[in-house]
Motif scaffolding. Structure first.
Motif, mmCIF file in Angstrom:
data_model
loop_
_atom_site.group_PDB
_atom_site.id
_atom_site.type_symbol
_atom_site.label_atom_id
_atom_site.label_comp_id
_atom_site.label_asym_id
_atom_site.label_seq_id
_atom_site.Cartn_x
_atom_site.Cartn_y
_atom_site.Cartn_z
ATOM 1 N N LEU A 236 6.823 1.343 16.118
ATOM 2 C CA LEU A 236 5.566 1.886 15.604
ATOM 3 C C LEU A 236 5.016 2.957 16.541
ATOM 4 C CD1 LEU A 236 3.432 1.809 13.425
ATOM 5 C CD2 LEU A 236 2.294 -0.051 14.660
ATOM 6 N N ARG A 237 5.127 2.721 17.842
ATOM 7 C CA ARG A 237 4.662 3.731 18.796
ATOM 8 C C ARG A 237 5.415 5.045 18.605
ATOM 9 N NH1 ARG A 237 4.279 0.578 24.643
ATOM 10 N NH2 ARG A 237 2.982 -1.158 23.967
ATOM 11 N N ASP A 238 6.749 4.954 18.445
ATOM 12 C CA ASP A 238 7.544 6.161 18.270
ATOM 13 C C ASP A 238 7.170 6.878 16.977
ATOM 14 O OD1 ASP A 238 8.852 5.649 20.613
ATOM 15 O OD2 ASP A 238 10.645 4.803 19.692
ATOM 16 N N ALA A 239 6.921 6.104 15.921
ATOM 17 C CA ALA A 239 6.541 6.718 14.647
ATOM 18 C C ALA A 239 5.196 7.422 14.760
ATOM 19 C CB ALA A 239 6.495 5.656 13.553
ATOM 20 N N VAL A 240 4.267 6.824 15.484
ATOM 21 C CA VAL A 240 2.960 7.449 15.679
ATOM 22 C C VAL A 240 3.089 8.704 16.534
ATOM 23 C CG1 VAL A 240 0.678 7.155 16.729
ATOM 24 C CG2 VAL A 240 1.670 5.322 15.337
ATOM 25 N N ASP A 241 3.962 8.641 17.555
ATOM 26 C CA ASP A 241 4.171 9.807 18.408
ATOM 27 C C ASP A 241 4.751 10.976 17.626
ATOM 28 O OD1 ASP A 241 3.178 8.557 20.626
ATOM 29 O OD2 ASP A 241 5.133 7.981 21.450
ATOM 30 N N ALA A 242 5.472 10.672 16.539
ATOM 31 C CA ALA A 242 6.075 11.729 15.717
ATOM 32 C C ALA A 242 5.111 12.243 14.659
ATOM 33 C CB ALA A 242 7.344 11.197 15.047
ATOM 34 N N SER A 243 3.917 11.695 14.620
ATOM 35 C CA SER A 243 2.946 12.076 13.594
ATOM 36 C C SER A 243 2.243 13.381 13.959
ATOM 37 C CB SER A 243 1.895 10.967 13.450
ATOM 38 O OG SER A 243 0.981 11.003 14.540
ATOM 39 N N PRO A 244 1.506 13.980 13.008
ATOM 40 C CA PRO A 244 0.749 15.201 13.311
ATOM 41 C C PRO A 244 -0.369 14.962 14.320
ATOM 42 C CG PRO A 244 0.992 14.878 10.943
ATOM 43 C CD PRO A 244 1.421 13.609 11.590
ATOM 44 N N GLN A 278 -13.091 10.820 8.695
ATOM 45 C CA GLN A 278 -11.985 11.629 8.178
ATOM 46 C C GLN A 278 -10.723 11.411 9.017
ATOM 47 O OE1 GLN A 278 -12.072 13.465 5.300
ATOM 48 N NE2 GLN A 278 -9.849 13.579 5.629
ATOM 49 N N GLN A 279 -10.898 11.295 10.351
ATOM 50 C CA GLN A 279 -9.750 11.023 11.224
ATOM 51 C C GLN A 279 -9.064 9.715 10.826
ATOM 52 O OE1 GLN A 279 -8.888 12.652 14.883
ATOM 53 N NE2 GLN A 279 -9.034 14.058 13.154
ATOM 54 N N LEU A 280 -9.861 8.687 10.611
ATOM 55 C CA LEU A 280 -9.300 7.396 10.210
ATOM 56 C C LEU A 280 -8.617 7.483 8.848
ATOM 57 C CD1 LEU A 280 -12.099 4.900 11.319
ATOM 58 C CD2 LEU A 280 -9.779 5.088 12.259
ATOM 59 N N GLN A 284 -4.742 6.678 8.362
ATOM 60 C CA GLN A 284 -4.353 5.595 7.458
ATOM 61 C C GLN A 284 -3.401 6.101 6.385
ATOM 62 O OE1 GLN A 284 -8.232 4.285 6.281
ATOM 63 N NE2 GLN A 284 -8.448 2.843 7.980
ATOM 64 N N ALA A 285 -3.615 7.314 5.908
ATOM 65 C CA ALA A 285 -2.720 7.886 4.908
ATOM 66 C C ALA A 285 -1.324 8.082 5.492
ATOM 67 C CB ALA A 285 -3.271 9.213 4.393
#
Length: 412
Positions: A236-244, A278-280, A284-285
């Motif tokens: 999950l950490r890696d997926a979040v790190d790959a997020s915008p 809006q950030q949340l 979440q999206a």
């Protein structure tokens, strides 16, 4: 990272049999179904079980010396009241032998980083269990030396290579799992509530994370410990790190500017509430669109990153009449990537080895990874449905690199 200077006639690499040999005669499936993360397992083995590791007291000191003047790898356990070891003090490698001879336990963290044989064994176990990090620590103890009652935050395999050691341990880990280190926990089990055993050369004791244990050397003891240092929530950490929301590029709009004099002591300032909402909503999206496949890809990519020394691959030469088979030693990771010329490619990760191919090889790679029968190298175009005009040189490089990475095994 410290690289070993140990001389070997052949590159030492994982064989895929390390976990099987470690657990024998217990099967891997039995271990995973009934013991892993659940309860302790004592495996009595023959004295020669770990002979291939060639790890004795002199090998311990030799490996320690390869760390040079590094002082963060070696520690001495200081004897406290009633013979307990509770404090550690960092030492230099040249001090280890003298301190041991004067009755001190010497602890070497990550000793597999300085010993190719231990590195290959630990990497084989790590890759077989699909965990991000697993390395050897080693403990050399004189008579009656050991550690006070405690638990570790990771599962461990205790392997005895020389001498004997008495152990006291709990059958199962603490439930629910504690949120503090054992040194801060007041309610400890008494020695009478623990199981006991004597580990001799060839024996293994597996303890899940948060299992109470205590040890005392019987005369001299040399043991090596495999610690499963899996990173919690790493996929999950890696997926979040790959997020915008990560990285250097700013995400949409900057944070609102505030008048510090108007910021309340408690609560959220009204001026920033729409921004934070809006950030949340955006985050979440993003999370809602993540799939198990996204998390698994992040997981196995981390598994396939080498830990400790980078182990060499065996160069393989191929001819059209060679027989090949998918080895299935360890999981393979296929990832889209960008080549140096800017074109799209596909990255293959397997057993700490990496190869990048043009995107045009994707279908061939997927076929080779899925095909389970023995095949002749020259028959690949027909088997994979490639054009009849496909020449040997068009796919020989793909086969050779996969064989070098040990994704494919050359039968003859």
């Amino acid at each position: 990272m410290v690289r070993s200077a140990q001389a070997t006639t052949q590159p030492v690499v994982p064989t895929g049999k390390e976990l099987e040999n470690l657990l024998s005669p217990v099967s891997i499936s039995d271990f995973l179904e009934n013991y892993a993360d659940r309860k302790a397992l004592l495996i009595k083995g023959k004295s020669e079980k770990f002979a291939q590791l060639k790890f004795d007291k002199e090998a311990f000191f030799s490996s320690c010396n390869r760390f040079g003047n590094v002082s963060d790898r070696l520690k001495v356990a200081l004897r406290m009241e009633e013979g307990e070891h509770e404090n550690y003090e960092a030492i230099f490698p040249f001090q280890a032998r003298n301190l041991f001879e004067n009755g001190m336990t010497i602890c070497c963290a990550g000793i597999s980083d300085a010993n190719e044989t231990l590195a290959a064994f630990s990497e084989g176990v790590r890759l077989s269990l699909c965990v991000p990090d697993l390395r050897f620590n080693s403990y050399l103890s004189p008579h009656d030396s050991g550690f006070n009652l405690h638990y570790d935050v990771q599962a461990i395999f205790l392997m005895q290579t020389q001498g004997k050691k008495n152990w006291w341990y709990s059958k199962e880990p603490i439930s629910p799992a504690p949120t503090v280190y054992s040194s801060k926990l007041k309610n400890k089990l008494s020695i009478d509530e623990l199981e006991t055993c004597v580990l001799e050369p060839g024996d293994v004791l597996y303890l899940p994370a948060f299992s109470w244990h205590r040890a005392r050397a019987d005369n001299m003891s040399l043991g090596i410990t495999l610690g499963i240092k899996g990173l919690h929530n790493q996929p999950l950490r890696d997926a979040v790190d790959a997020s915008p929301f990560s990285g250097d590029w700013p995400y949409q709009v900057s944070q609102p500017q505030l008048d510090a004099r108007a910021v309340p002591v408690e609560g959220t300032p009204a001026a920033v509430t729409p921004y934070l909402q809006q950030q949340l909503k955006d985050f979440q999206a993003y999370v809602d669109n993540l799939t198990e496949a996204d998390l698994w890809s992040a997981w196995i990519r981390e598994v396939n990153q080498p830990k400790g020394p980078v182990l060499p691959a065996h160069p393989v030469n191929l001819m059209r009449n060679n027989s090949l088979k998918r080895s299935k030693l360890f999981p393979v990771n296929l990832l889209p990537t960008t080549l140096e010329d800017g074109s799209r490619g596909i990255e293959v990760l397997h057993a700490c080895h990496r190869a990048v191919f043009p995107e045009a090889n994707t279908d061939l790679l997927r076929f080779l990874l899925a095909y389970e029968e023995v095949f002749i190298a020259g028959d690949v175009p027909k088997l994979a449905g490639l054009p009849e005009s496909t020449a040997w040189l068009d796919y020989e490089g793909v086969l050779r690199r996969l064989a070098t990475m040990r994704v494919l095994e050359k039968i003859r």
